[in-house]
Structure formats: C-alpha cells, structure tokens
Design an enzyme around this catalytic site. Structure first.
Site, mmCIF file in Angstrom:
data_model
loop_
_atom_site.group_PDB
_atom_site.id
_atom_site.type_symbol
_atom_site.label_atom_id
_atom_site.label_comp_id
_atom_site.label_asym_id
_atom_site.label_seq_id
_atom_site.Cartn_x
_atom_site.Cartn_y
_atom_site.Cartn_z
ATOM 1 N N LYS A 195 3.327 41.832 -32.859
ATOM 2 C CA LYS A 195 2.202 40.957 -32.491
ATOM 3 C C LYS A 195 1.920 39.936 -33.576
ATOM 4 O O LYS A 195 1.282 38.926 -33.330
ATOM 5 C CB LYS A 195 0.956 41.787 -32.218
ATOM 6 C CG LYS A 195 0.464 42.553 -33.416
ATOM 7 C CD LYS A 195 -0.671 43.458 -33.008
ATOM 8 C CE LYS A 195 -0.645 44.726 -33.827
ATOM 9 N NZ LYS A 195 -1.013 45.902 -33.072
ATOM 10 N N LYS A 215 1.460 47.837 -46.190
ATOM 11 C CA LYS A 215 0.262 47.100 -45.768
ATOM 12 C C LYS A 215 -0.565 46.626 -46.954
ATOM 13 O O LYS A 215 -1.219 45.588 -46.876
ATOM 14 C CB LYS A 215 -0.605 47.961 -44.850
ATOM 15 C CG LYS A 215 -0.006 48.136 -43.460
ATOM 16 C CD LYS A 215 -1.064 48.542 -42.449
ATOM 17 C CE LYS A 215 -0.462 48.643 -41.056
ATOM 18 N NZ LYS A 215 -1.375 49.207 -40.075
ATOM 19 N N LYS A 271 11.713 43.406 -35.763
ATOM 20 C CA LYS A 271 11.009 44.108 -34.694
ATOM 21 C C LYS A 271 10.140 43.146 -33.889
ATOM 22 O O LYS A 271 9.559 42.224 -34.461
ATOM 23 C CB LYS A 271 10.094 45.164 -35.325
ATOM 24 C CG LYS A 271 10.350 46.567 -34.809
ATOM 25 C CD LYS A 271 9.597 47.594 -35.599
ATOM 26 C CE LYS A 271 8.343 48.031 -34.886
ATOM 27 N NZ LYS A 271 7.794 49.286 -35.416
HETATM 28 P P1 AMP Z 1 1.213 49.046 -33.414
HETATM 29 O O1 AMP Z 1 0.657 48.026 -32.492
HETATM 30 O O2 AMP Z 1 2.240 48.532 -34.358
HETATM 31 O O3 AMP Z 1 0.143 49.911 -34.039
HETATM 32 O O4 AMP Z 1 2.046 50.039 -32.481
HETATM 33 C C1 AMP Z 1 1.513 50.810 -31.416
HETATM 34 C C2 AMP Z 1 2.628 51.668 -30.863
HETATM 35 O O5 AMP Z 1 3.696 50.852 -30.335
HETATM 36 C C3 AMP Z 1 3.282 52.576 -31.911
HETATM 37 O O6 AMP Z 1 3.615 53.820 -31.315
HETATM 38 C C4 AMP Z 1 4.525 51.812 -32.315
HETATM 39 O O7 AMP Z 1 5.540 52.630 -32.812
HETATM 40 C C5 AMP Z 1 4.936 51.134 -30.992
HETATM 41 N N1 AMP Z 1 5.643 49.865 -31.263
HETATM 42 C C6 AMP Z 1 5.149 48.749 -31.868
HETATM 43 N N2 AMP Z 1 6.076 47.764 -31.934
HETATM 44 C C7 AMP Z 1 7.202 48.270 -31.351
HETATM 45 C C8 AMP Z 1 8.519 47.746 -31.108
HETATM 46 N N3 AMP Z 1 8.876 46.497 -31.452
HETATM 47 N N4 AMP Z 1 9.409 48.551 -30.499
HETATM 48 C C9 AMP Z 1 9.077 49.807 -30.124
HETATM 49 N N5 AMP Z 1 7.870 50.361 -30.311
HETATM 50 C C10 AMP Z 1 6.927 49.606 -30.927
#
Ligand code: AMP
Ligand code: TRP
Length: 333
Positions: A201, A114, A198
């Site tokens: 967002k 990051k 992956k």
């Molecule tokens: P984040 O929005 O990246 O902070 O993620 C919030 C939660 O969603 C965390 O537990 C991540 O590991 C999960 N997460 C985010 N993107 C993915 C993805 N593409 N596949 C599976 N889990 C995800």
C-alpha cells in the site's frame, strides 16, 4: 479437528490484492469450514504505533471491516470487531509485557525495519507491538493464526510468552501456544511494476497494485500496463526462474482459479502474454469487482457497519475479559 482461529489486519487503508490473496481469502476459507471458530480483528491499537490522523483512522477502520465483509467474512459465522472496543487487549498486553524479555523483543526484525536508523525516536508502542499481538491471540485461546510470512517471528514470540507465563506461574495450558498458518504458495504477491518488490500500500505508484476498491476499468488498465518480459509463457515451472514478473502474474491467476501453477502452464504454455493478460483481467474483474462494489455499498451505511463492529465487540469482550480475569487471579490480583 476444530480450530480456534484469530487474525488481525491493521486499518491503514488501501487494502490490495496482496492482502486479499495472502490473508483475507484464507480467512474466508477457514471460516467456511463449519467446525472452526473464527475471530477477525481490525487492529486499530496496533495502527497508532505510527502517528495517525484521527478522521482517516476512523475511515480506515470502517473500510477494513467493510473489506472483510465484502470478501465473504460473515458476521453471523465469525466475530468481526475492532480491537480498541475491547479493553482486555490493552490490559492483557501490560501483563504480558512483564513476561516478555527485552532480549526477545530486541531480536524482532519488523521493529528494526519500521524504526529505521533513528531508534531513539520510535514510539515505545512500536517496540512492544508484538506483545499486544500476543495478547490478541492468547486472550482467545487461539490454536491457529493465519498470517503472512513476515509475521512468523511475532508468532514465535507469542509462543515463548505463553510458555514462560505457564512456567513462571506453574500452571498448565492456561495460555495456549498457537500454531501459525502460513500459506506455502502465493504468500507473496509482488508489485505489478517490479516482480522483485512486494505489492504494497505504500508504493507511490498506484499502477503497482490492484486495490480492492478498484473498478473494472482500473483493473483492466493495470493488468494491461503490468510489466512482463519478451518471452512467451513457458511450459514448465522450472523455466519461470529469473522471470519474477511472469511468475507473479501466473501465481495470481492460479491462486484465484484455485489451481496449481503447473495447471496454469498447461493452459497457457507457449502462448504470449497479451492472450494471458486478457484471461487474467477477466478473472480478476470477476473476483474483485463484486468485492469493490460491496465495499462501496457498505461504506454508504456507517450505522450498519458500526453495529456489526459493536456486536462483534460485545462477543469478543465476553471471551477476552473472562480470560483476563483468569490470568489476574493466577497472578494474585
Ligand atoms: P499489512 O497490510 O502489511 O499489515 O498486511 C496485512 C496482511 O496481508 C498480512 O497477513 C500480510 O502478510 C498480508 N500481505 C500484505 N502484503 C502482501 C503481499 N504483497 N502478498 C501477500 N500477502 C500480503
Ligand atoms: N501484526 C499483524 C500484521 O501486521 C497484525 C496483527 C495484530 C495480527 N494482531 C494480530 C495478526 C494477531 C494475527 C494475530 O499483519
């Protein structure tokens, strides 16, 4: 065995199918085991480690809470709140930052990613982000923390901090080292446009993800346009090697159907993608459309949502403040 569950999601907007399958759906399953005690937190203090627009942040806090509730997290069964309502998180984080070692934080790969090349310009908050996360967990004596694979290192740091505190102050089990709960299957949902990336967002293409606020037409259109390959669906899992897009779509289907990939291949092996995509669209619409409608409903009534967060905040505060008091007494304050 009764588990104390804690997990957090950042209010950074655009929650998508990856967040649902990788995180929120599991929160709901854990909540629905009646012996578990669950706390789910919208981690707004974590969000400000990167600059946020105040109005957008406020909206995103509500939207994340609405997504929790619309997905099945029930505020009468679980505590739902946003982190900044509970001062103990900040206070605990300071105390634990005096336990954590620079060397430990220097190893955190998420900070390196990051912060990018110009580490000097990263906020100090971004650097100590995992210490705040440790405070979140330890203040609730959480025994189990459902997270994505990317948070494993932060959980290990949290365990190290708990153990060092207990050792330094010669207390037993005051801070409980938590176990991570990381899904073995379907823990990485990939982009609909590129099976090697992956679902995220931050992807510039909205076609790369199913947002939890997408309606039926959008979902159907995105699945229609999702990348596949020219071969029919294979009969066995081994043949999914080197076919990341196929594997991803079949994984999404299996996860929502709560069945193994093998079972899905029994259903669709030998068939072409257009038939499979029709079934996948239908399944996605039946799972996601009710959530997206309910999110919109909930966002129409800010007072109701804010009350849920505030009530959750009061309950969370009681637990976390008591723990901070215990910690302060041990320290000598
Ligand atoms: P984040 O929005 O990246 O902070 O993620 C919030 C939660 O969603 C965390 O537990 C991540 O590991 C999960 N997460 C985010 N993107 C993915 C993805 N593409 N596949 C599976 N889990 C995800
Ligand atoms: N760092 C987590 C993420 O980005 C969010 C988070 C903050 C969290 N505090 C937590 C997750 C406590 C589990 C427990 O996904």
């Amino acid at each position: 065995m009764a588990k104390k569950i804690f997990s957090g999601v950042q209010p950074t907007g655009n929650l998508h199918l990856g967040n649902y399958i990788g995180a929120i759906k599991n929160f709901v399953d854990l909540q629905n085991e009646p012996e578990n005690n669950c706390v789910f937190c919208v981690v707004d203090l974590h969000a400000i480690t990167l600059k946020q627009d105040p109005l957008e942040l406020k909206n995103n806090i509500r939207e994340t809470a609405a997504t929790f509730i619309a997905s099945g997290i029930d505020p009468t069964k679980s505590i739902i709140f946003n982190q900044s309502l509970v001062p103990a998180h900040s206070e605990g984080s300071w105390i634990l930052s005096c336990i954590a070692r620079m060397g430990w934080l220097n190893r955190m790969t998420q900070f390196k990613e990051k912060a990018g090349k110009d580490k000097e310009k990263a906020s100090v908050g971004l650097y100590i982000y995992p210490v705040l996360m440790a405070a979140d967990i330890l203040l609730y004596d959480a025994t189990h923390v459902p997270v994505g694979d990317d948070q494993k290192q932060h959980l290990e740091l949290c365990r190290d901090i708990a153990q060092k505190f207990n050792n330094d102050y010669n207390v037993k089990d005051v801070l409980v080292p938590p176990e991570p709960l990381i899904q073995k299957q379907f823990s990485r949902i990939m982009s609909l446009k590129d099976g090697q990336k992956k679902m995220s967002k931050s992807d510039v293409s909205d076609l790369s993800r199913i947002n939890l606020t997408d309606d039926k037409d959008k979902i159907v259109n995105k699945i229609k346009k999702a990348k596949t390959d020219p071969h029919p669906i294979p009969e066995n899992v081994k043949d999914l090697d080197q076919r990341p897009e196929a594997e991803n779509l079949l994984g999404i289907y299996s996860s929502l159907k709560r069945q193994s990939i093998e079972k899905t291949l029994e259903e669709f092996g030998g068939k072409n993608f257009s038939e499979f995509k029709n079934n996948l669209s239908e399944l996605l619409v039946s799972n996601i459309e009710p959530i997206s409608k309910e999110i919109k409903n909930l966002l129409n009534n800010h007072d109701h949502l804010d009350k849920i967060l505030l009530d959750g905040g009061i309950k969370a505060n009681e637990i976390a403040e008591k723990k901070v008091r215990e910690i302060k007494k041990i320290i000598g304050f």
